[in-house]
Design an enzyme around this catalytic site. Structure first.
Site, PDB file in Angstrom:
ATOM      1  N   ARG A 111      14.237 -24.573 -32.872  1.00  0.00           N
ATOM      2  CA  ARG A 111      13.542 -25.986 -32.874  1.00  0.00           C
ATOM      3  C   ARG A 111      11.849 -25.924 -32.477  1.00  0.00           C
ATOM      4  O   ARG A 111      11.013 -26.456 -33.393  1.00  0.00           O
ATOM      5  CB  ARG A 111      14.010 -26.820 -31.849  1.00  0.00           C
ATOM      6  CG  ARG A 111      15.342 -27.217 -32.264  1.00  0.00           C
ATOM      7  CD  ARG A 111      16.243 -27.506 -31.103  1.00  0.00           C
ATOM      8  NE  ARG A 111      16.530 -26.127 -30.514  1.00  0.00           N
ATOM      9  CZ  ARG A 111      17.666 -25.486 -31.059  1.00  0.00           C
ATOM     10  NH1 ARG A 111      18.581 -25.966 -31.909  1.00  0.00           N
ATOM     11  NH2 ARG A 111      18.062 -24.080 -30.796  1.00  0.00           N
ATOM     12  N   THR A 112      11.490 -25.147 -31.424  1.00  0.00           N
ATOM     13  CA  THR A 112      10.138 -25.351 -31.241  1.00  0.00           C
ATOM     14  C   THR A 112       9.114 -24.640 -32.060  1.00  0.00           C
ATOM     15  O   THR A 112       8.192 -25.452 -32.484  1.00  0.00           O
ATOM     16  CB  THR A 112       9.953 -24.805 -29.968  1.00  0.00           C
ATOM     17  OG1 THR A 112      11.056 -24.801 -28.990  1.00  0.00           O
ATOM     18  CG2 THR A 112       8.405 -25.109 -29.209  1.00  0.00           C
ATOM     19  N   LYS A 117       2.154  -1.905 -30.882  1.00  0.00           N
ATOM     20  CA  LYS A 117       1.420  -0.650 -30.748  1.00  0.00           C
ATOM     21  C   LYS A 117       0.465  -0.420 -29.364  1.00  0.00           C
ATOM     22  O   LYS A 117       0.020   0.281 -29.244  1.00  0.00           O
ATOM     23  CB  LYS A 117       0.230  -0.423 -31.919  1.00  0.00           C
ATOM     24  CG  LYS A 117       1.077  -0.412 -33.318  1.00  0.00           C
ATOM     25  CD  LYS A 117      -0.068  -0.100 -34.313  1.00  0.00           C
ATOM     26  CE  LYS A 117       0.101  -0.734 -35.881  1.00  0.00           C
ATOM     27  NZ  LYS A 117      -0.944  -0.754 -36.331  1.00  0.00           N
ATOM     28  N   ARG A 130       5.167 -18.452 -27.039  1.00  0.00           N
ATOM     29  CA  ARG A 130       6.575 -18.572 -26.246  1.00  0.00           C
ATOM     30  C   ARG A 130       6.641 -17.003 -25.726  1.00  0.00           C
ATOM     31  O   ARG A 130       6.312 -15.998 -26.467  1.00  0.00           O
ATOM     32  CB  ARG A 130       7.696 -18.795 -26.975  1.00  0.00           C
ATOM     33  CG  ARG A 130       8.836 -18.532 -26.351  1.00  0.00           C
ATOM     34  CD  ARG A 130      10.118 -19.127 -26.956  1.00  0.00           C
ATOM     35  NE  ARG A 130      10.390 -20.524 -26.822  1.00  0.00           N
ATOM     36  CZ  ARG A 130      11.227 -21.200 -27.316  1.00  0.00           C
ATOM     37  NH1 ARG A 130      12.322 -20.584 -27.741  1.00  0.00           N
ATOM     38  NH2 ARG A 130      11.137 -22.591 -27.143  1.00  0.00           N
ATOM     39  N   HIS A 168       8.051 -25.747 -20.304  1.00  0.00           N
ATOM     40  CA  HIS A 168       8.133 -25.708 -21.618  1.00  0.00           C
ATOM     41  C   HIS A 168       7.881 -27.344 -21.841  1.00  0.00           C
ATOM     42  O   HIS A 168       8.439 -28.266 -22.034  1.00  0.00           O
ATOM     43  CB  HIS A 168       9.850 -25.688 -21.889  1.00  0.00           C
ATOM     44  CG  HIS A 168       9.843 -25.531 -23.396  1.00  0.00           C
ATOM     45  ND1 HIS A 168       9.070 -25.922 -24.254  1.00  0.00           N
ATOM     46  CD2 HIS A 168      11.402 -25.283 -24.117  1.00  0.00           C
ATOM     47  CE1 HIS A 168       9.599 -25.883 -25.711  1.00  0.00           C
ATOM     48  NE2 HIS A 168      10.876 -25.274 -25.507  1.00  0.00           N
TER      49      HIS A 168
END
Ligand code: CP
Length: 317
Positions: free
Chosen positions: A65-66, A93, A115, A143
């Site tokens: 969703r986000t 890396k 996120r 959030h």
């Protein structure tokens, strides 16, 4: 002197933040400015006028969703979305997140939607870049856009959140959605009860001004809204619930339980575990606003991008 009397009310016209890191530090007028901007976009779609802006995603945890919602929001506003994937980048890396941001910023990226599994990581990075950082979920911390779309959906349904009784049920301990919702709901005048097993309840959560319950049948009586959270088994370092069946029996939102609050709006941030925290009958039933939340998420994210873009264009007043 009372500082709240001296602070200027924030509106869409005088927005002053470069980043959206969380809701704890926002005041009510800033939250209302975002909600009002989102509401104006629902009435009348804005022109895709932000074609001089570029956005990149920095996701080290999965999302449906986000991420998609931010991408749809960006595209509707004309913002260019960079085809950058953290999981296929030089982060693997050993390049640091800050160096990654600095390099993409040097290419002209204006917005990073991030996120990350570490709580508070963006707060350290934000002062080190001129780009705008938008928190799409950091550990168990916040959030913010999820909570904004939750309160937007409730405000749209009920007009005002003042005095509204909202129950947040589930895995409160691991939930960034719960924290951001508590901040937003309290600032907008709602009464909040958090409900769940003791093992999934953060210590001293009462200090956030919420009531605590371990009995969903009692908590849901008279509720205007119930926000059902996912059991985040992936974040549990040990088994904190005895069994899924036992959890559903005590804390699952069933039609029988919901009948104690016939006018209650049902929210869930997704992804849903049907039969674990919510029954399909409730998730797909007439009191559910779950897909409405998802649609509203695009508007709220458009509002955030638009307000911050205007601030950037005005030379960071
Ligand atoms: N609500 C939410 O954050 O969903 P995703 O994990 O799919 O983005």
């Amino acid at each position: 002197m009372n500082r709240s009397l001296t602070r200027r009310q924030v509106t869409a016209q005088n927005w002053k933040r470069k980043d959206l890191l969380g809701l704890q530090g926002l005041d009510a007028s800033e939250i209302v400015a975002i909600l009002d901007t989102a509401a104006s976009f629902k009435k009348s779609a804005p022109k895709p006028s932000l074609s001089d802006k570029t956005l990149a995603f920095l996701f080290s945890e999965p999302s449906t969703r986000t991420r998609s919602s931010f991408e749809v929001a960006a595209l509707r506003l004309g913002v260019k979305v960079l085809g950058f994937s953290a999981s296929a980048s030089s982060l693997l890396k050993g390049e640091s997140l800050l160096d990654t941001i600095k390099n993409l910023e040097a290419m002209g990226v204006d917005f990073f939607v991030a996120r990350h599994e570490s709580s508070g990581v963006l707060e350290e990075l934000a002062p080190l870049t001129k780009a705008s950082l938008l928190n799409a979920g950091d550990g168990a911390h916040e959030h913010p856009t999820q909570a904004l779309l939750d309160v937007f959906t409730l405000r749209e349904r009920r007009g005002s959140l003042k005095g509204m009784k909202v129950v947040i049920v589930g895995d409160i301990l691991h939930s960034r959605v719960a924290r951001s919702n508590v901040y937003a709901l309290k600032k907008l005048g709602a009464r909040v009860t958090v409900c769940g097993p003791s093992a999934l309840m953060p210590r001293e959560i009462e200090k956030l001004g919420v009531s605590v319950s371990h009995d969903l049948d009692a908590a849901i009586k008279g509720a205007d809204a119930v926000n059902v959270l996912r059991l985040q088994l992936e974040r549990q370092k040990q088994n904190l619930v005895t069994s899924i069946g036992d959890y559903f029996e005590k804390f699952g939102l069933t039609q029988e339980r919901l009948s104690r609050a016939p006018d209650c709006v049902v929210l869930h941030p997704g992804p849903m575990n049907r039969g674990v925290e919510i029954s399909s009958e409730v998730a797909d039933g007439p009191q559910s606003a779950i897909l409405e939340q998802v649609g509203n998420g695009v508007l709220v994210r458009m509002a955030v991008l638009s307000l911050i873009s205007r601030w950037r264009d005005d030379g960071a007043r």
